[in-house]
Design an enzyme around this catalytic site. Sequence first.
Site, short mmCIF file in Angstrom:
data_model
loop_
_atom_site.label_atom_id
_atom_site.label_comp_id
_atom_site.label_asym_id
_atom_site.label_seq_id
_atom_site.Cartn_x
_atom_site.Cartn_y
_atom_site.Cartn_z
N ASN A 79 5.48 14.98 -35.18
CA ASN A 79 4.79 13.87 -34.54
C ASN A 79 5.45 13.58 -33.20
O ASN A 79 6.66 13.75 -33.02
CB ASN A 79 4.80 12.63 -35.44
CG ASN A 79 6.02 11.77 -35.26
OD1 ASN A 79 6.09 10.96 -34.34
ND2 ASN A 79 7.02 11.97 -36.13
N ASN A 97 16.79 1.55 -33.43
CA ASN A 97 16.41 2.96 -33.34
C ASN A 97 17.03 3.55 -32.07
O ASN A 97 16.41 3.58 -31.02
CB ASN A 97 14.89 3.09 -33.32
CG ASN A 97 14.43 4.53 -33.21
OD1 ASN A 97 15.23 5.46 -33.24
ND2 ASN A 97 13.13 4.73 -33.06
N CYS A 144 16.15 6.99 -29.40
CA CYS A 144 15.23 7.04 -28.27
C CYS A 144 15.98 7.28 -26.95
O CYS A 144 17.20 7.10 -26.88
CB CYS A 144 14.41 5.75 -28.20
SG CYS A 144 15.43 4.28 -28.34
N THR A 163 13.86 11.98 -37.00
CA THR A 163 13.26 13.31 -37.09
C THR A 163 14.01 14.34 -36.25
O THR A 163 14.74 14.01 -35.32
CB THR A 163 11.79 13.27 -36.62
OG1 THR A 163 11.75 12.69 -35.31
CG2 THR A 163 10.95 12.44 -37.56
N GLY A 187 14.78 11.25 -44.85
CA GLY A 187 14.38 12.59 -44.43
C GLY A 187 13.91 13.43 -45.60
O GLY A 187 14.72 13.89 -46.39
#
Length: 311
Positions: free
Chosen positions: A67, A125, A128, A191, A241
Site C-alpha cells: 500500500n 508514527n 514517516c 510496513t 506485522g
Amino acid sequence: MIDLSVDVGGLRLSNPVMPASGTFADGLANTIDFNRLGAFVTKTITHEKRTGNPVPRVAEVHSGMLNAIGIPSKGSDYFIRESIPFYRKFSPPLVVSISAPSNDGFARLAAELSQVEGVAAIEANISCPNIEEDGKAFAMHARSTAAVVKALRASTSLPLWVKLTPNTGEIANVARAAQEEGADAIVAANTILGMAIDIDTRRPKLGNVMGGMSGPAIKPIVVRMVYQCHRAVSIPIIGCGGISTAEDAIEYMLAGAKAVQVGTATFIHPTAMIDVIDGLVQYCRRKGLPGLQGLVGAVEDTGFVPFEAMA
C-alpha cells in the site's frame, strides 16, 4: 476464568489485541463488537489536511499486500470534532496515531490532542519522512528517533507509544533511543518498503511506485525485530506485522511482545481481531494457563545470537 488483561505503555487493557493504524474505522462496528477489543488505534492523522498519494494505492502480492496510501487526512480539527465523540461510546481506550514532517510538528499535534477528552494515549508514527533529515524516516536512526521522541515527551503527559520502521538496520538502537527519551511503549513495526510491477503494462502497480508491504509474508522479519527489541529495552513492545491468528499473536508474545496489532488480516476477515482474542482464550485453556503473563519473552533459545543479527 481466563484473564487476558495486560498493562501496556501506561494503559490497562482487557486483552492484548487491537487494530493496526490504517486498518480500522468506525464502520467496522457494524461487523464486530468494539467493546471486546483491547484498545482502539486510529488511522494516522495529521494537523493539516492531506490528499494522500496518487492511485492505485493498493496492490495484492503473494502472502500480503502493498500500500502507498500516503496518510490522507481531513486534519486534526475534523478528527477531534467528528471522530473522537464516536469512540467515547465504547469502553476500550482510544490511542490516536499521529504523523508530522518535523519534530515541532509532532510536538504541537501531541499537545493539541492531549487537551481532548477521550484520548487515552498517543501513538507516534515516526516511520514517516522527516524534512529535517532530508526526507528520511525519523525511525531510521537512533539520533533522529531520540530528537523526535524528546520533543513529543515534552509536549504531552499522555502515554506515548512510538511506532518504529522495519526498514532500518539498527532496530535495537532505535528502540533504545525511544526508551531513553521517554517512550512508554514501542510498536514494532510498520510496513516493509517494497515494489511490484505489472509485466503487461511494464508499469509499477502502485501510483507512488513503491509502498509498504504488510501481511503474513513479513511476520518472520518483524518477529525477529520484536525479539531484538525485547533484548534491548525494558518498556513494553507491541508486535505488529502479519498477525492473522492467535498462534501468530502468541509467537510474537514469546518473542517479547506484550500486546499485538492486527492489520491486513482484517481486510480479508473483518472478524480477525475477535478470532484472535477467542483463540488466545482457547490456547490458555488448552495449556492450563490462567492468563498470558508468563508468555512474554518466554522463547527458549540457545542464548546465542550472531552479532550481525543484533545490529
